[in-house]
Structure formats: structure tokens, C-alpha cells
Design a protein around this motif. Structure first.
Motif, PDB file in Angstrom:
ATOM      1  N   GLY A 119      23.221 -24.371  -5.745  1.00  0.00           N
ATOM      2  CA  GLY A 119      24.179 -25.379  -5.317  1.00  0.00           C
ATOM      3  C   GLY A 119      24.745 -25.120  -3.939  1.00  0.00           C
ATOM      4  O   GLY A 119      25.272 -26.041  -3.291  1.00  0.00           O
TER       5      GLY A 119
ATOM      6  N   ARG B  83      23.070 -30.668  -2.421  1.00  0.00           N
ATOM      7  CA  ARG B  83      24.307 -31.358  -2.761  1.00  0.00           C
ATOM      8  C   ARG B  83      24.345 -32.785  -2.205  1.00  0.00           C
ATOM      9  O   ARG B  83      25.392 -33.443  -2.268  1.00  0.00           O
ATOM     10  CB  ARG B  83      25.517 -30.570  -2.243  1.00  0.00           C
ATOM     11  CG  ARG B  83      25.605 -29.150  -2.805  1.00  0.00           C
ATOM     12  CD  ARG B  83      26.987 -28.542  -2.572  1.00  0.00           C
ATOM     13  NE  ARG B  83      27.341 -28.536  -1.162  1.00  0.00           N
ATOM     14  CZ  ARG B  83      27.060 -27.542  -0.316  1.00  0.00           C
ATOM     15  NH1 ARG B  83      26.379 -26.486  -0.764  1.00  0.00           N
ATOM     16  NH2 ARG B  83      27.444 -27.592   0.938  1.00  0.00           N
TER      17      ARG B  83
ATOM     18  N   ARG C  70      21.843 -35.738  -7.338  1.00  0.00           N
ATOM     19  CA  ARG C  70      21.615 -34.600  -6.454  1.00  0.00           C
ATOM     20  C   ARG C  70      20.772 -33.558  -7.195  1.00  0.00           C
ATOM     21  O   ARG C  70      20.746 -33.540  -8.428  1.00  0.00           O
ATOM     22  CB  ARG C  70      22.945 -33.986  -6.021  1.00  0.00           C
ATOM     23  CG  ARG C  70      23.908 -34.951  -5.349  1.00  0.00           C
ATOM     24  CD  ARG C  70      25.278 -34.328  -5.189  1.00  0.00           C
ATOM     25  NE  ARG C  70      25.858 -33.956  -6.486  1.00  0.00           N
ATOM     26  CZ  ARG C  70      26.946 -33.195  -6.625  1.00  0.00           C
ATOM     27  NH1 ARG C  70      27.550 -32.709  -5.553  1.00  0.00           N
ATOM     28  NH2 ARG C  70      27.419 -32.914  -7.831  1.00  0.00           N
TER      29      ARG C  70
ATOM     30  N   TYR D  78      30.772 -27.840  -7.931  1.00  0.00           N
ATOM     31  CA  TYR D  78      29.981 -28.837  -7.205  1.00  0.00           C
ATOM     32  C   TYR D  78      30.223 -30.267  -7.665  1.00  0.00           C
ATOM     33  O   TYR D  78      29.508 -31.181  -7.248  1.00  0.00           O
ATOM     34  CB  TYR D  78      28.486 -28.497  -7.315  1.00  0.00           C
ATOM     35  CG  TYR D  78      28.166 -27.128  -6.773  1.00  0.00           C
ATOM     36  CD1 TYR D  78      28.461 -26.792  -5.457  1.00  0.00           C
ATOM     37  CD2 TYR D  78      27.586 -26.151  -7.582  1.00  0.00           C
ATOM     38  CE1 TYR D  78      28.179 -25.533  -4.952  1.00  0.00           C
ATOM     39  CE2 TYR D  78      27.299 -24.890  -7.083  1.00  0.00           C
ATOM     40  CZ  TYR D  78      27.597 -24.583  -5.769  1.00  0.00           C
ATOM     41  OH  TYR D  78      27.324 -23.326  -5.272  1.00  0.00           O
TER      42      TYR D  78
END
Length: 262
Positions: A53, A59, A69, A144
Motif C-alpha cells: 500500500g 493507491r 485500487r 489506506y
């Protein structure tokens, strides 16, 4: 670990229930000491998710992935990775070691059937997987912004089916190899294809053509598709659910027929 295992002794008046509880307690203590296994099952999938990530491109929304994503896809892949670590690498070696050192044979002289030890091992490793699932999804959300499963019921169903399929693979490995060393060798060989079909190196949703068609007919490939569908709120494809259930039934039958207590 297996060499230090002591067969639980229980008053026969307590019945198989008390003996089974004693086995579970003993296995839980031993499992808690296996820091290496706990790391790979509980922490490694989340650590890998955090590392991937951190890549900026992962991302960014990708139109070819339906606006998802790459890091969104890896949330479910991390779940599958925990299952692979527990069911294919960790648990078979433990059970094979018990068989090789005569633990399963000795349990036949106690009030509890050796199957109680196998059930305890499956339960403990499955519980570790569940903790890893919660940890991975929680960290993905906090770090995230990955959405939590929008279809929680379907996500739970797919998690159960994927866990059953993965543990069925581990059961076949345990049953087919004669020694703990052989189990570790076979487990390592199986480990890499299952990692690929789970999408660890390339998410299943990014695969195209014949490769995708082949991968989604494997238990981990179907699980990757189904878990991601449930994550975004889609109803999982019935074909993916059928693939997981079919593989589980076949592999479970093979493992039961091939398993040796000693």
C-alpha cells in the motif's frame, strides 16, 4: 515441539468431553509458544499489505479494475495469505510430527480419540486466521482507506468457504506425506502455486484471457474473486462459490481416505 508433547491424562469418569478439553488446552499452550507460526499467520499478511500500500500507484484508482485500487484488492489477498500460511505451511507439519512421534497412536489408549487433537489443531489455526482477517481489514481501513466489507454476510460466507478449501488442501498434504520432513517439502511445493492463484504476485482481477479462466477454477482463485465481490458489495458469483465447495468436498474425501494415524 512434538517431541515435548505429553499425552493429556484425564480421569475416565470425566468422559471424552473432559479429555477433549484437556487436549485443547494442551494444544493451545503449545500453539501459543510457536512464535514463528504466529508471526506468519497473524502479522505477515498485514505487513505485506502495508508495504504494498505504500507504493503510490497502488493507491490510485484503476479504470481497468472497475475503479478499484490495487491496495483494495490486496485487502482480500491478505486474508487468503493468512489461510495459506496456517493451513498449508503451519498445521500439516505439526500433525505430521505428532504422527511420526507416535502421539496419535498413544492417544488411542486414552478416553479421547486422536481426532480430538486434529480438531483442536484445525480450530486453533482457524482462530488465528480469523484474528489475522480482522487485523488485515482493520489496518487496511485505517492506513489506506480501504472500505470494510459492504456485504458482511457474503464476506463471512466466502471467508468460511475459502478457509474450508484451504484447510482441505492442507489435509491432503498431511495425509499423503509419510513424515514431517516430507510434509514440509510438499507444503513448500504447494505453497507457491497457491500464492499465485490467490493473487499475491498478480491480483486475479488483473489477469486476463485464459490465465484468468484457469485461475478462477482453483479454490484460491475463486476465493479471491468472491471475497473482493463481497468487499465492494456485489453478490459473489455462484460459480466461484461452487468451485470452493467442490474443491473442499473432493479434497476432504481424499484426505480422509488417505490419512494414517501412525
Amino acid at each position: 515441539m512434538t517431541a515435548m508433547y505429553t499425552t493429556p491424562t484425564t480421569d475416565t469418569r470425566s468422559g471424552t468431553g473432559g479429555a477433549g478439553a484437556a487436549v485443547l488446552r494442551a494444544e493451545a499452550r503449545l500453539f501459543g509458544r510457536e512464535l514463528g507460526s504466529l508471526f506468519w499467520i497473524l502479522l505477515f499478511p498485514t505487513i505485506l499489505l502495508l508495504i504494498l500500500g505504500a507504493i503510490p500507484d497502488f493507491r490510485e484508482a484503476d479504470p481497468s479494475l472497475g475503479g478499484q485500487r490495487v491496495v483494495d484488492l490486496y485487502a482480500s489477498i491478505a486474508v487468503l495469505l493468512a489461510m495459506i500460511m496456517a493451513a498449508i505451511l503451519a498445521m500439516p507439519a505439526v500433525i505430521a510430527g505428532y504422527r511420526e512421534h507416535g502421539v496419535l497412536r498413544r492417544l488411542r489408549t486414552t478416553p479421547v480419540h486422536p481426532g480430538a487433537l486434529l480438531a483442536a489443531q484445525v480450530g486453533l489455526h482457524a482462530a488465528a486466521v480469523l484474528v489475522s482477517v480482522v487485523l488485515a481489514l482493520g489496518v487496511a481501513r485505517l492506513a489506506y482507506g480501504v472500505l470494510l466489507p459492504r456485504s458482511l454476510a457474503f464476506y463471512a460466507l466466502c471467508t468460511v468457504l475459502a478457509t474450508a478449501a484451504t484447510f482441505a488442501i492442507g489435509a491432503v498434504i498431511t495425509a499423503s506425506a509419510r513424515s514431517a520432513r516430507a510434509v514440509q517439502t510438499v507444503g513448500t511445493i504447494v505453497f507457491f502455486p497457491t500464492m499465485f492463484t490467490a493473487g499475491v504476485w498478480l491480483p486475479v482481477q488483473s489477469m486476463g484471457g485464459w490465465l484468468h479462466d484457469v485461475v478462477v477454477r482453483t479454490p484460491l482463485g475463486a476465493a479471491a474473486e468472491a471475497l473482493n465481490d463481497a468487499l465492494v458489495g456485489r453478490t459473489p458469483d455462484g460459480a466461484d462459490l461452487a468451485v470452493m465447495m467442490g474443491w473442499t468436498a473432493v479434497l476432504a474425501l481424499v484426505s480422509v481416505r488417505a490419512f494414517r494415524w501412525e
